[in-house]
Design an enzyme around this catalytic site. Structure first.
Site, short mmCIF file in Angstrom:
data_model
loop_
_atom_site.label_atom_id
_atom_site.label_comp_id
_atom_site.label_asym_id
_atom_site.label_seq_id
_atom_site.Cartn_x
_atom_site.Cartn_y
_atom_site.Cartn_z
N VAL A 1 7.51 -2.18 6.80
CA VAL A 1 7.43 -0.72 6.79
C VAL A 1 8.13 -0.17 5.56
O VAL A 1 9.31 -0.45 5.34
CB VAL A 1 8.02 -0.12 8.07
CG1 VAL A 1 7.88 1.40 8.04
CG2 VAL A 1 7.35 -0.69 9.31
N LYS A 2 7.40 0.62 4.78
CA LYS A 2 7.96 1.25 3.58
C LYS A 2 8.67 2.55 3.97
O LYS A 2 8.07 3.42 4.61
CB LYS A 2 6.87 1.53 2.55
CG LYS A 2 6.26 0.27 1.96
CD LYS A 2 5.16 0.60 0.97
CE LYS A 2 5.70 1.02 -0.37
NZ LYS A 2 4.62 1.18 -1.38
N ILE A 3 9.92 2.65 3.55
CA ILE A 3 10.75 3.80 3.86
C ILE A 3 11.20 4.44 2.54
O ILE A 3 11.68 3.73 1.65
CB ILE A 3 11.99 3.38 4.67
CG1 ILE A 3 11.59 2.61 5.94
CG2 ILE A 3 12.85 4.60 5.01
CD1 ILE A 3 10.92 3.44 7.00
N LEU B 1 3.24 -1.08 4.73
CA LEU B 1 2.62 0.20 5.08
C LEU B 1 3.71 1.26 5.11
O LEU B 1 4.82 1.00 5.58
CB LEU B 1 1.94 0.11 6.45
CG LEU B 1 0.89 -0.98 6.64
CD1 LEU B 1 0.39 -1.00 8.08
CD2 LEU B 1 -0.28 -0.77 5.68
N THR C 1 0.86 -1.18 0.00
CA THR C 1 0.00 0.00 0.00
C THR C 1 0.90 1.24 0.00
O THR C 1 2.11 1.14 0.12
CB THR C 1 -0.91 0.04 1.23
OG1 THR C 1 -0.10 0.31 2.39
CG2 THR C 1 -1.66 -1.26 1.43
#
Length: 216
Positions: free
Chosen positions: A83-85, A57, A27
């Site tokens: 976790v998207k960074i 996310l 997402t």
């Protein structure tokens, strides 16, 4: 090759999961905003559908400290949260810190092989080059995937390449031929992958012939 579904729509996720071809979900803030729902309830519903596969996310902070704090909060939503960074120098700092805490990361908005190389060296679990956006500015996005896959194979990096910003089935085919680990695909493209006019014609012909067979 793994298929992630690129959406925050629970119905699309459910349909893709029921097909048996989905290995995860990605997402981003834009996809989540499209749903016009409370964030926590939306993510809870998605986790209820995909409870055993990775769900990416994204953080929205710009400083490493902000990203780390957001990432820790997001990771508490489920054991399968990734976790998207964003691919920035601050993002790299955050990735290093999160890796040491055992939090899985997905480096996003990657547009060059050197960015991917830095993210891999920082220890990112996944790396997401955006090919469609490169195609939009008259660059060949798949050349980037080929370069990244070659570099990662040269040095045995453990980071997995997620081909992102996929626009059509040819992107998926080319990613598979190059040997990318994962393609994250909108639901409509997953549907397109399953269709062929000769299949439809064949089914129709078989049904017509079946009707001609005498039945007791």
């Amino acid at each position: 090759m793994k298929f992630f579904i690129d959406t925050a729509n629970p119905d699309e996720i459910r349909k893709g999961y029921e097909m048996g071809v989905i290995d995860g979900v990605t997402t981003n803030p834009s996809l989540i905003a499209k749903e016009k729902r409370d964030f926590d309830s939306l993510i809870k519903e998605i986790c209820g559908i995909i409870h055993d596969l990775p769900i990416s996310l994204e953080v929205v902070g710009s400083k490493a400290e902000e990203m780390i704090q957001e990432a820790q909060t997001l990771s508490r939503l489920g054991d399968n949260i990734v976790v998207k960074i964003p691919m920035t120098t601050e993002g790299l700092k955050a990735i290093k810190a999160l890796v040491s805490r055992g939090i899985k990361t997905n480096t996003t908005l990657v547009f060059s092989p050197t960015q991917a190389l830095l993210a891999a060296k920082a220890g990112s679990t996944y790396i997401s080059p955006f090919i469609g956006r490169l195609d939009d500015i008259s660059q060949t996005g798949m050349e980037l995937i080929e370069q990244i896959v070659t570099i990662f194979n040269n040095y045995d990096f453990e980071s997995e390449v997620i081909v992102a910003s996929i626009r059509h089935p040819i992107h998926v085919l080319e990613a598979a031929l190059i040997g990318a680990d994962i393609a994250t695909i909108p639901y409509k493209v997953i549907e397109q992958l399953s269709k062929h006019p000769l299949t439809d014609i064949g089914i129709e012909k078989f049904l017509e012939d079946w009707k001609k067979i005498p039945k007791n």
